[in-house]
Scaffold this active site. Structure first.
Site, PDB file in Angstrom:
ATOM      1  N   LYS A  86       0.848  -1.198   0.000  1.00 13.66           N
ATOM      2  CA  LYS A  86       0.000   0.000   0.000  1.00 13.66           C
ATOM      3  C   LYS A  86       0.884   1.248   0.000  1.00 13.66           C
ATOM      4  CE  LYS A  86      -3.740   0.083   2.602  1.00 13.66           C
ATOM      5  NZ  LYS A  86      -4.521  -0.022   3.872  1.00 13.66           N
TER       6      LYS A  86
HETATM    7  O1  G3P Z   1      -7.137   0.941   5.926  1.00 13.24           O
HETATM    8  C1  G3P Z   1      -7.559   2.157   5.455  1.00 13.24           C
HETATM    9  C2  G3P Z   1      -8.974   2.521   5.795  1.00 13.24           C
HETATM   10  O2  G3P Z   1      -9.758   1.383   5.810  1.00 13.24           O
HETATM   11  C3  G3P Z   1      -9.116   3.346   7.037  1.00 13.24           C
HETATM   12  O3  G3P Z   1     -10.351   3.181   7.609  1.00 13.24           O
HETATM   13  O4  G3P Z   1     -11.944   3.332   9.443  1.00 13.24           O
HETATM   14  O5  G3P Z   1      -9.658   4.300   9.760  1.00 13.24           O
HETATM   15  O6  G3P Z   1     -11.295   5.401   8.233  1.00 13.24           O
HETATM   16  P1  G3P Z   1     -10.838   4.110   8.820  1.00 13.24           P
END
Ligand code: G3P
Length: 226
Positions: A86
């Site tokens: 990533k």
């Molecule tokens: O992994 C990246 C993304 O899924 C982040 O999610 O829930 O921290 O906004 P969140």
């Protein structure tokens, strides 16, 4: 639709892989640091649980292209299997994507908030692009709208990159990106469970069991099977 789990928690990964048709696991630096263990041990443990064929997406930390490439090659060497690196869609990240693409390392472009970021990442060689649906909604944006635009751009320009929609806070967001045609979603363990839950499903199953046991005595078909 590919289902990925957005966690580094081993127990949650084991449970999801036992119950559901999972295609992979995604992590980010925040998710890994929550586990408070050596990060390589965590990633190796995840690989053991999901196997070499399941996708594992791991994010670099550096913000300089050469260092990102170094980290990506290191992860590819020590974790291996079906690994996606990533890379955030910052300027140096796009440069790193071009270099990694030439080296044959698979890339997921991450921290995407606009369709133009996704288009540039796809052009640079990202296999997946990860728009942050809920984080876009939280700044009065339209997360589903961004996913829809990315899908339109990929189709319009005949790009092979796939959307890995991320950052969900509720099942409806997952449903709407599915309807939009997102190729894959990564969700946390709680939302993954909630995607199945309905009180009337539980009510119906309980009624079936009650009716059955009144006549046959046991809540199984295989009463006489040894
Ligand atoms: O992994 C990246 C993304 O899924 C982040 O999610 O829930 O921290 O906004 P969140």
């Amino acid at each position: 639709m590919l289902y990925l789990l957005d966690t580094a928690n081993l127990e949650s990964i084991r449970k999801a892989y036992d119950l559901y048709p999972m295609n992979g696991v995604t992590t980010n630096p925040t998710i890994i640091s929550k586990e408070k263990r050596n990060f390589l041990d965590i990633l190796k443990d995840i690989r053991k649980i999901i196997g070499v064929e399941s996708m594992l997406h791991v994010q670099v930390i550096s913000t300089n292209a050469e260092k990102m490439v170094e980290e990506a090659e290191y992860l590819n060497q020590v974790i291996g299997g079906n690994l996606y690196i990533k890379i955030p869609v910052i300027h140096e990240g796009i440069k790193a994507m071009k270099i990694l693409k030439n080296k044959g390392i698979k890339i997921t472009a991450t921290a995407i908030f606009t369709a133009q970021q996704a288009l540039m990442a796809a052009k640079a060689g990202a296999e997946f692009v990860a728009p942050y649906v809920n984080r876009i909604d939280n700044i009065s944006g339209n997360g589903i709208g961004v996913v829809t635009e990315i899908l339109q751009l990929f189709e319009h320009y005949n790009l092979d990159s796939k959307v890995l929609a991320a950052s969900f806070k509720n099942v409806q967001q997952v449903h709407l990106v599915s309807l939009a045609g997102a190729h894959s979603v990564t969700v946390n363990p709680e939302i993954l469970d909630k995607m199945l839950e309905h009180p009337l499903t539980d009510w119906s199953v309980n009624q079936f069991i009650n009716d059955w046991t009144k006549v046959y005595g046991k809540d199984t078909l295989t009463i006489n099977v040894k």
